[in-house]
Design a protein around this motif. Structure first.
Motif, short mmCIF file in Angstrom:
data_model
loop_
_atom_site.label_atom_id
_atom_site.label_comp_id
_atom_site.label_asym_id
_atom_site.label_seq_id
_atom_site.Cartn_x
_atom_site.Cartn_y
_atom_site.Cartn_z
N PRO A 12 -2.67 19.58 -28.74
CA PRO A 12 -2.24 20.28 -29.96
C PRO A 12 -1.28 21.44 -29.69
O PRO A 12 -0.37 21.70 -30.48
CB PRO A 12 -3.56 20.78 -30.57
CG PRO A 12 -4.59 19.85 -30.04
CD PRO A 12 -4.14 19.53 -28.65
N VAL A 13 -1.47 22.12 -28.56
CA VAL A 13 -0.58 23.22 -28.22
C VAL A 13 0.80 22.69 -27.85
O VAL A 13 1.83 23.22 -28.28
CB VAL A 13 -1.17 24.06 -27.07
CG1 VAL A 13 -0.18 25.15 -26.64
CG2 VAL A 13 -2.50 24.68 -27.49
N ARG A 14 0.82 21.63 -27.05
CA ARG A 14 2.10 21.01 -26.70
C ARG A 14 2.85 20.55 -27.94
O ARG A 14 4.06 20.73 -28.06
CB ARG A 14 1.88 19.83 -25.75
CG ARG A 14 1.56 20.21 -24.31
CD ARG A 14 1.34 18.96 -23.44
NE ARG A 14 2.39 17.97 -23.68
CZ ARG A 14 3.60 18.02 -23.11
NH1 ARG A 14 3.93 19.02 -22.32
NH2 ARG A 14 4.47 17.06 -23.35
N ARG A 15 2.10 19.95 -28.86
CA ARG A 15 2.73 19.46 -30.07
C ARG A 15 3.30 20.62 -30.90
O ARG A 15 4.41 20.53 -31.44
CB ARG A 15 1.72 18.67 -30.89
CG ARG A 15 2.25 18.17 -32.22
CD ARG A 15 3.40 17.19 -32.06
NE ARG A 15 4.20 17.11 -33.27
CZ ARG A 15 5.24 16.31 -33.44
NH1 ARG A 15 5.64 15.51 -32.46
NH2 ARG A 15 5.90 16.30 -34.56
N THR A 16 2.56 21.70 -30.98
CA THR A 16 3.04 22.87 -31.72
C THR A 16 4.32 23.41 -31.12
O THR A 16 5.27 23.78 -31.82
CB THR A 16 1.95 23.96 -31.73
OG1 THR A 16 0.83 23.47 -32.47
CG2 THR A 16 2.46 25.24 -32.38
#
Length: 281
Positions: A12-16
């Motif tokens: 989720p952090v990478r996607r953000t």
């Protein structure tokens, strides 16, 4: 800003970070409003089994045969597997296409018998590629990692125009006409009634075009193939009056395409996301 490619950051952090890199702002995960915000929400949170097979090309070809018979033709699968050496024993036609089952963009056009050594060289790493890591598109992770060869559609040396129907809330909302995919990629957007729309979704404006001969069947097929989905894009081709199935796309543009603000808002308003507690699979 470069997004780290190591496994150190949670998905989720990478996607953000990918979303911020593409748009210049952080995505509102609690109350997404626009189409791209809701698409980013789907990529980040939505793990319903409904979405799981949508990036598996072989599975979706079977889905099209089952759900839209008589509306679209499905290219014949001539071979599938993980070792292109098996193609030495396959009687291939004059023209064919080789592509991965579990990713997009990659493809090879072939003629006649396959040159196994050349194919091994050109497809090295394709089967093992973790394409889903590129933009954290979860359904690609669920696709079977293999290759497939299918019949070539259209005129050899010419890539037919793409007809991409975006179905939101069970209704076709717009049709994208993509031309010049291998040289001068252009796009025109139309309503389902084939009235031109002013947006280009980040591409150069393509040439205006008459409506497809099979426009009604295209819309019927898209509606049938997207039945049960809150949003899905259905990709087809029309060649000599024949409508061919291409693939289904739960993540148009990986959620990172530069949609014009008014288009982004309009499509976002039409899309009702499922409750978060329904998305865990």
């Amino acid at each position: 800003m470069l997004v780290p490619r190591s496994g150190a950051l949670p998905a989720p952090v990478r996607r953000t970070l990918l979303y911020r890199q593409a748009t210049g702002h952080l995505p509102p995960l609690l109350r997404p409003r626009t189409f791209t915000e809701k698409l980013n929400w789907r990529i980040t949170f939505d793990r319903r089994e409904l979405l799981a097979p949508t990036c598996d090309k072989l599975a979706m070809k079977e889905h099209a045969r089952t759900v839209a018979p008589g509306l679209v033709r499905v290219p014949e699968t001539l071979w599938s597997g993980t070792d292109v050496g098996e193609l030495a024993d396959v009687d291939l036609p004059g023209h064919w296409v080789l592509k991965p089952n579990h990713s997009c963009i990659r493809r090879l056009f072939g003629r006649g018998p396959g040159d196994v050594d050349e194919l091994r060289r050109r497809t090295a790493g394709w089967v093992g590629e973790r394409y889903w890591r590129k933009s954290e598109e979860w359904a690609y992770r669920r696709a079977r990692p293999c290759l497939l060869v299918e019949e070539f559609i259209g005129v050899p040396g010419v890539v037919p125009a793409d007809l991409k129907v975006l179905v939101v809330g069970g209704e076709p909302r717009l049709v994208e006409l993509h031309t010049g995919r291998d040289d001068d990629h252009g796009t025109r957007l139309y309503t389902p009634g084939w009235a031109p729309l002013p947006w280009t979704i980040g591409y150069r404006p393509g040439p205006d075009a008459d409506p497809p001969e099979r426009l009604d069947d295209l819309l019927k097929a898209a509606t049938a193939l997207a039945d049960g989905f809150d949003m899905l894009r259905v990709d087809c081709y029309e060649v000599d009056g024949e409508l061919w199935f291409g693939e289904l796309t739960p993540y148009p543009g990986a959620g990172l395409s530069p949609l014009e603000p008014d288009l982004d808002a309009w499509l976002g308003a039409a899309w009702t996301l499922p409750p978060l507690w329904h998305t865990r699979g």
